[in-house]
Design a protein around this motif. Structure first.
Motif, PDB file in Angstrom:
ATOM      1  N   ARG A  26       0.874   3.440  -0.905  1.00 52.18           N
ATOM      2  CA  ARG A  26      -0.349   2.901  -1.511  1.00 52.18           C
ATOM      3  C   ARG A  26      -1.087   4.014  -2.224  1.00 52.18           C
ATOM      4  O   ARG A  26      -0.890   5.168  -1.873  1.00 52.18           O
ATOM      5  CB  ARG A  26      -1.221   2.269  -0.438  1.00 52.18           C
ATOM      6  CG  ARG A  26      -0.589   1.052   0.174  1.00 52.18           C
ATOM      7  CD  ARG A  26      -1.481   0.534   1.282  1.00 52.18           C
ATOM      8  NE  ARG A  26      -0.853  -0.575   1.969  1.00 52.18           N
ATOM      9  CZ  ARG A  26      -1.337  -1.801   2.003  1.00 52.18           C
ATOM     10  NH1 ARG A  26      -2.466  -2.083   1.398  1.00 52.18           N
ATOM     11  NH2 ARG A  26      -0.713  -2.753   2.653  1.00 52.18           N
ATOM     12  N   PRO A  27      -1.959   3.696  -3.146  1.00 54.09           N
ATOM     13  CA  PRO A  27      -2.345   2.371  -3.594  1.00 54.09           C
ATOM     14  C   PRO A  27      -1.255   1.723  -4.451  1.00 54.09           C
ATOM     15  O   PRO A  27      -0.459   2.403  -5.084  1.00 54.09           O
ATOM     16  CB  PRO A  27      -3.601   2.626  -4.427  1.00 54.09           C
ATOM     17  CG  PRO A  27      -3.456   4.035  -4.914  1.00 54.09           C
ATOM     18  CD  PRO A  27      -2.705   4.759  -3.833  1.00 54.09           C
ATOM     19  N   TRP A  28      -1.250   0.396  -4.425  1.00 54.83           N
ATOM     20  CA  TRP A  28      -0.283  -0.388  -5.209  1.00 54.83           C
ATOM     21  C   TRP A  28      -0.971  -0.867  -6.475  1.00 54.83           C
ATOM     22  O   TRP A  28      -2.064  -1.413  -6.432  1.00 54.83           O
ATOM     23  CB  TRP A  28       0.190  -1.604  -4.431  1.00 54.83           C
ATOM     24  CG  TRP A  28       0.916  -1.314  -3.163  1.00 54.83           C
ATOM     25  CD1 TRP A  28       1.686  -0.223  -2.869  1.00 54.83           C
ATOM     26  CD2 TRP A  28       0.950  -2.136  -2.003  1.00 54.83           C
ATOM     27  NE1 TRP A  28       2.207  -0.335  -1.608  1.00 54.83           N
ATOM     28  CE2 TRP A  28       1.774  -1.502  -1.050  1.00 54.83           C
ATOM     29  CE3 TRP A  28       0.385  -3.358  -1.679  1.00 54.83           C
ATOM     30  CZ2 TRP A  28       2.027  -2.040   0.203  1.00 54.83           C
ATOM     31  CZ3 TRP A  28       0.632  -3.906  -0.434  1.00 54.83           C
ATOM     32  CH2 TRP A  28       1.445  -3.251   0.494  1.00 54.83           C
ATOM     33  N   THR A  29      -0.294  -0.698  -7.602  1.00 52.10           N
ATOM     34  CA  THR A  29      -0.849  -1.161  -8.879  1.00 52.10           C
ATOM     35  C   THR A  29       0.225  -1.895  -9.662  1.00 52.10           C
ATOM     36  O   THR A  29       1.341  -1.408  -9.808  1.00 52.10           O
ATOM     37  CB  THR A  29      -1.369   0.015  -9.728  1.00 52.10           C
ATOM     38  OG1 THR A  29      -2.322   0.761  -8.977  1.00 52.10           O
ATOM     39  CG2 THR A  29      -2.018  -0.487 -11.011  1.00 52.10           C
ATOM     40  N   LEU A  30      -0.138  -3.056 -10.161  1.00 54.55           N
ATOM     41  CA  LEU A  30       0.713  -3.829 -11.063  1.00 54.55           C
ATOM     42  C   LEU A  30       0.176  -3.632 -12.470  1.00 54.55           C
ATOM     43  O   LEU A  30      -1.003  -3.916 -12.738  1.00 54.55           O
ATOM     44  CB  LEU A  30       0.683  -5.313 -10.699  1.00 54.55           C
ATOM     45  CG  LEU A  30       1.274  -6.282 -11.728  1.00 54.55           C
ATOM     46  CD1 LEU A  30       2.771  -6.067 -11.872  1.00 54.55           C
ATOM     47  CD2 LEU A  30       0.962  -7.712 -11.365  1.00 54.55           C
ATOM     48  N   VAL A  31       1.011  -3.121 -13.354  1.00 53.59           N
ATOM     49  CA  VAL A  31       0.658  -3.003 -14.763  1.00 53.59           C
ATOM     50  C   VAL A  31       1.266  -4.214 -15.463  1.00 53.59           C
ATOM     51  O   VAL A  31       2.489  -4.325 -15.569  1.00 53.59           O
ATOM     52  CB  VAL A  31       1.179  -1.681 -15.373  1.00 53.59           C
ATOM     53  CG1 VAL A  31       0.856  -1.618 -16.859  1.00 53.59           C
ATOM     54  CG2 VAL A  31       0.585  -0.483 -14.633  1.00 53.59           C
ATOM     55  N   ALA A  32       0.408  -5.116 -15.882  1.00 52.77           N
ATOM     56  CA  ALA A  32       0.847  -6.368 -16.516  1.00 52.77           C
ATOM     57  C   ALA A  32       0.845  -6.192 -18.025  1.00 52.77           C
ATOM     58  O   ALA A  32      -0.155  -5.780 -18.604  1.00 52.77           O
ATOM     59  CB  ALA A  32      -0.072  -7.507 -16.107  1.00 52.77           C
ATOM     60  N   THR A  33       1.973  -6.511 -18.644  1.00 50.43           N
ATOM     61  CA  THR A  33       2.089  -6.369 -20.093  1.00 50.43           C
ATOM     62  C   THR A  33       2.078  -7.704 -20.820  1.00 50.43           C
ATOM     63  O   THR A  33       1.959  -7.730 -22.039  1.00 50.43           O
ATOM     64  CB  THR A  33       3.390  -5.624 -20.465  1.00 50.43           C
ATOM     65  OG1 THR A  33       4.494  -6.403 -20.025  1.00 50.43           O
ATOM     66  CG2 THR A  33       3.429  -4.244 -19.837  1.00 50.43           C
ATOM     67  N   GLY A  34       2.222  -8.816 -20.099  1.00 49.00           N
ATOM     68  CA  GLY A  34       2.305 -10.133 -20.726  1.00 49.00           C
ATOM     69  C   GLY A  34       0.944 -10.687 -21.084  1.00 49.00           C
ATOM     70  O   GLY A  34      -0.013 -10.575 -20.320  1.00 49.00           O
ATOM     71  N   LYS A  35       0.830 -11.252 -22.240  1.00 51.22           N
ATOM     72  CA  LYS A  35      -0.389 -11.911 -22.702  1.00 51.22           C
ATOM     73  C   LYS A  35      -0.136 -13.410 -22.784  1.00 51.22           C
ATOM     74  O   LYS A  35       0.888 -13.843 -23.300  1.00 51.22           O
ATOM     75  CB  LYS A  35      -0.776 -11.403 -24.095  1.00 51.22           C
ATOM     76  CG  LYS A  35      -0.976  -9.911 -24.178  1.00 51.22           C
ATOM     77  CD  LYS A  35      -2.291  -9.522 -23.609  1.00 51.22           C
ATOM     78  CE  LYS A  35      -2.501  -8.034 -23.825  1.00 51.22           C
ATOM     79  NZ  LYS A  35      -3.453  -7.474 -22.935  1.00 51.22           N
ATOM     80  N   SER A  36      -1.099 -14.186 -22.273  1.00 48.14           N
ATOM     81  CA  SER A  36      -0.915 -15.635 -22.314  1.00 48.14           C
ATOM     82  C   SER A  36      -1.278 -16.150 -23.702  1.00 48.14           C
ATOM     83  O   SER A  36      -2.421 -16.101 -24.113  1.00 48.14           O
ATOM     84  CB  SER A  36      -1.783 -16.315 -21.258  1.00 48.14           C
ATOM     85  OG  SER A  36      -3.142 -16.057 -21.487  1.00 48.14           O
ATOM     86  N   ARG A  37      -0.251 -16.608 -24.391  1.00 48.20           N
ATOM     87  CA  ARG A  37      -0.460 -17.122 -25.743  1.00 48.20           C
ATOM     88  C   ARG A  37      -0.245 -18.628 -25.824  1.00 48.20           C
ATOM     89  O   ARG A  37      -0.371 -19.220 -26.881  1.00 48.20           O
ATOM     90  CB  ARG A  37       0.467 -16.390 -26.713  1.00 48.20           C
ATOM     91  CG  ARG A  37       0.043 -14.935 -26.921  1.00 48.20           C
ATOM     92  CD  ARG A  37       0.914 -14.219 -27.929  1.00 48.20           C
ATOM     93  NE  ARG A  37       0.352 -12.952 -28.319  1.00 48.20           N
ATOM     94  CZ  ARG A  37       0.518 -11.811 -27.662  1.00 48.20           C
ATOM     95  NH1 ARG A  37       1.235 -11.792 -26.562  1.00 48.20           N
ATOM     96  NH2 ARG A  37      -0.031 -10.694 -28.096  1.00 48.20           N
ATOM     97  N   ASP A  38       0.107 -19.228 -24.668  1.00 51.83           N
ATOM     98  CA  ASP A  38       0.251 -20.682 -24.620  1.00 51.83           C
ATOM     99  C   ASP A  38      -0.095 -21.157 -23.206  1.00 51.83           C
ATOM    100  O   ASP A  38      -0.161 -20.368 -22.267  1.00 51.83           O
ATOM    101  CB  ASP A  38       1.661 -21.128 -25.040  1.00 51.83           C
ATOM    102  CG  ASP A  38       2.750 -20.563 -24.152  1.00 51.83           C
ATOM    103  OD1 ASP A  38       2.746 -20.834 -22.934  1.00 51.83           O
ATOM    104  OD2 ASP A  38       3.621 -19.849 -24.674  1.00 51.83           O
ATOM    105  N   ALA A  40       1.526 -23.014 -20.967  1.00 53.10           N
ATOM    106  CA  ALA A  40       2.555 -22.874 -19.930  1.00 53.10           C
ATOM    107  C   ALA A  40       2.599 -21.458 -19.377  1.00 53.10           C
ATOM    108  O   ALA A  40       2.703 -21.248 -18.163  1.00 53.10           O
ATOM    109  CB  ALA A  40       3.925 -23.274 -20.486  1.00 53.10           C
ATOM    110  N   PHE A  41       2.491 -20.467 -20.263  1.00 50.08           N
ATOM    111  CA  PHE A  41       2.527 -19.076 -19.793  1.00 50.08           C
ATOM    112  C   PHE A  41       1.242 -18.739 -19.039  1.00 50.08           C
ATOM    113  O   PHE A  41       1.258 -17.989 -18.071  1.00 50.08           O
ATOM    114  CB  PHE A  41       2.777 -18.121 -20.955  1.00 50.08           C
ATOM    115  CG  PHE A  41       3.155 -16.733 -20.505  1.00 50.08           C
ATOM    116  CD1 PHE A  41       4.176 -16.536 -19.583  1.00 50.08           C
ATOM    117  CD2 PHE A  41       2.491 -15.628 -20.987  1.00 50.08           C
ATOM    118  CE1 PHE A  41       4.522 -15.258 -19.153  1.00 50.08           C
ATOM    119  CE2 PHE A  41       2.835 -14.350 -20.572  1.00 50.08           C
ATOM    120  CZ  PHE A  41       3.852 -14.169 -19.649  1.00 50.08           C
TER     121      PHE A  41
END
Length: 168
Positions: A26-38, A40-41
């Motif tokens: 720890r610490p745990w970190t999620l690096v999110a690269t996805g952008k919601s463009r619709d 469903a996502f």
């Protein structure tokens, strides 16, 4: 330590990446690269958020993945990047110099001094050849990115039907 997790769409690669993250310091970190463009996502992202451990910090990035990783490395914690294919989409649609951003990212990988770094990416080479030239070019670029990362990774996994196989 750098782990690369590859798999197809809905193969379970993100779940396995989270499992590796939670095994690390720890610490745990999620690096999110996805952008919601619709819609469903957007729903998929919401489901991921609801099912994720509350102890995992989330940092969203667009193109500056190298900068985000550089800022997180001193913590010594575990970092999960999910996923490199969305980062590549961002680079393709960015006004920033995509080549420079990739070079900075690889320089950061070669010099990684943080805790566990888990990189999730789609393995596109298992499906049929795309009809569209732009999609074929993206598949080639992502395949090359995956190969380059595999060469500097400590471990490489392929996830199929929720089952992870260690390749390296």
């Amino acid at each position: 330590m750098i782990d690369l997790v590859l798999g197809g769409n809905k193969s379970g690669k993100s779940d396995f990446g989270l499992e590796l993250l939670c095994r690390g310091p720890r610490p745990w970190t999620l690096v999110a690269t996805g952008k919601s463009r619709d819609l469903a996502f957007r729903r998929q992202i919401t489901t991921h958020r609801q099912n994720r451990d509350a102890d995992i910090a989330v940092r969203e990035v667009d193109t500056d993945l190298a900068g985000a990783l550089g800022a997180l490395a001193p913590s010594g914690g575990s970092v999960l990047v999910d996923s490199l294919d969305f980062w590549m989409f961002s680079l393709a649609g960015s006004r920033d110099d995509g080549k420079r951003m990739r070079e900075e990212f690889f320089a950061g990988l070669r010099d990684w001094r943080g805790g566990n770094l888990i990189l999730v990416s789609t393995e596109m080479g298992l499906g049929p050849l795309a009809f569209d030239g732009e999609i074929r070019a993206f598949a080639r670029d992502l395949g090359q990115l995956n190969r380059e990362i595999a060469s500097v990774s400590t471990s490489v996994y392929l996830v199929v039907a929720g089952l992870a196989q260690k390749l390296k």
